[in-house]
Design an enzyme around this catalytic site. Sequence first.
Site, PDB file in Angstrom:
ATOM      1  N   HIS A 259       1.246  -0.955  -0.359  1.00  0.00           N
ATOM      2  CA  HIS A 259       0.109  -0.203   0.070  1.00  0.00           C
ATOM      3  C   HIS A 259       1.213   1.506   0.180  1.00  0.00           C
ATOM      4  O   HIS A 259       0.452   2.249   0.370  1.00  0.00           O
ATOM      5  CB  HIS A 259      -1.249  -0.107   1.304  1.00  0.00           C
ATOM      6  CG  HIS A 259      -1.150   0.242   2.421  1.00  0.00           C
ATOM      7  ND1 HIS A 259      -0.057  -0.667   3.389  1.00  0.00           N
ATOM      8  CD2 HIS A 259       0.365   0.943   3.538  1.00  0.00           C
ATOM      9  CE1 HIS A 259       0.627  -0.120   4.398  1.00  0.00           C
ATOM     10  NE2 HIS A 259      -0.171   1.110   4.486  1.00  0.00           N
ATOM     11  N   ASP A 292       0.487  -7.770   0.905  1.00  0.00           N
ATOM     12  CA  ASP A 292       0.599  -5.880   1.565  1.00  0.00           C
ATOM     13  C   ASP A 292       2.373  -6.232   2.076  1.00  0.00           C
ATOM     14  O   ASP A 292       2.733  -5.407   2.468  1.00  0.00           O
ATOM     15  CB  ASP A 292       0.022  -6.238   2.601  1.00  0.00           C
ATOM     16  CG  ASP A 292       0.370  -4.402   2.930  1.00  0.00           C
ATOM     17  OD1 ASP A 292       0.371  -3.749   1.627  1.00  0.00           O
ATOM     18  OD2 ASP A 292       0.046  -3.854   3.912  1.00  0.00           O
ATOM     19  N   SER A 370       4.697   2.580   7.431  1.00  0.00           N
ATOM     20  CA  SER A 370       4.303   1.484   7.432  1.00  0.00           C
ATOM     21  C   SER A 370       5.751   0.847   6.103  1.00  0.00           C
ATOM     22  O   SER A 370       6.318   1.650   5.424  1.00  0.00           O
ATOM     23  CB  SER A 370       3.497   1.586   6.032  1.00  0.00           C
ATOM     24  OG  SER A 370       2.267   1.543   6.963  1.00  0.00           O
TER      25      SER A 370
END
Length: 523
Positions: A259, A292, A370
């Site tokens: 992402h 992910d 992230s």
Amino acid sequence: MTAHDSAPGPAEPQPDGARPEPAPSQQASDHREAPPQEPRNPFAPPSSYRSTPAAPVPVERNASVPPAPVTGQHDTRPYGAPLGPLPVARPGLAGYGAAQGPQSPVPPPPSYQVARPGVYPPGQHPQQPDRPAPQPQVGPPAPPVEPWGEQQAPPAPSRRRGLGAGAVAGIAALALVAGAVGGVAADRIVDGSDRRPVDVSLPAAGTAPGEERPAGSVAAVAASVLPSVVSLQVEGADGVSTGSGFVIREDGFILTNNHVVAGGAAGGEVTVLFADGSERPAEIVGRTPDYDLAVVKVDESGLTPLVLGDSDAVVVGDPVVAIGAPLGLNGTVTTGIVSALHRPVAAGDSAETAFIDAIQTDAAINPGNSGGPLVNGAGEVVGVNSAIAQPPGTGAATGSIGLGFAIPSNQARRTAQELMASGTATYPVIGVLLDSRYQGEGVQVTTEPQGGQAPVTADGPAAVAGIQAGDVILSIDGRPVSLSDELIVAIRAKAPGDTVTLRVRTGDQERDVRVVLDEATSE
């Protein structure tokens, strides 16, 4: 004086022998009227005030007003006794007192208080009857009068003895010595020299600059890991986004979240910022929304990669360190512990949902972290920071609340190798559709086709193992499951070709079945 009060005005000119009338005071805020017999005096005179001798003035006596003393006699009451209802105006206030004759300039004592006009209770306001003007005093002044009325004879002059020459010389010498001592003391007090230490040095620091920290300390871990952590800036159709990543190979391969770089997949640009401040453009090697994860590459060599540790060896309570660029703040280090394992996390939207068998930590993870590493006390990566929990009703991620989730390093290793090799990743399946509406123990295989797909895939791993539509799966490898996501993430944590043991219930019968996982490819 309040807003409802007014000061007494100047006295009007009066003919000789006439006495000016006191100016009436304005009504106070309680709106109570004073007795109408006489004008009110707004000042409460002190008990120690004395008037000049004057002729006796008769006063009508009643039960509420005590008799006033005869003004021609000396008041023999002690200080503090009330004078009665014949207050005398203070000298210098126009409009009160006699129009002729001097008045004694006796100042009021410190206890004098000025009362607010117009607030006396009915029947208790002091009255001031008419009295003749004071007559000038004739003859020699009267002797002083004590408060108790006794006349004191003037003190006899005393004869003073002079000081001899020797006494004067001694006093002068003593004064010189005292002045010198006082001058030295005053000089030291003023400049503070007696309070200044001779040595103004402060204690030295116990740790010298550049000294190595103990192995396993947070400082030592951060020092070894930070050079390999990077931040990423992605420009795409939706704007600019940032995230984190870390070097996994010395020839320029970097691991991050899908992402983070998804916005640059369709003609966007990805830029990598290293810890030394240098920037390099990067290209996306491969990515998978199912886990992910993504791998990007920069045209660099000689980089320092981080070691991917064994996430299966992690236990609850292990200390961990999260490193990344939260809110664009590069090289941020936070610490915590592993607070839970095998936490089922479904991140992303319905089109690209990642099912993660996550490591939970209370180390602060914020937007921008992230893709950064979660490392153990040895500096080995045990997880890839991917998601954070938010309170119910919260939309976009707002910040850490002590519930962060990381993709286990063993899963990241397998997926990264697939992405570098082919640009795509695979994930395991058992070939069944699960009913999310089921309420009860375990998870149930749906009883009807969904979207044109059968509840149990023909010739798939579940069909081969004898699982049927409507069966309930109670556990996987002895790990109980009660939600569909728990079973999915437990299967995704495996690799295609692995064998798992499922506890299955058909009707009232329970049994264990062995299932060999099949393979599916991420789109």
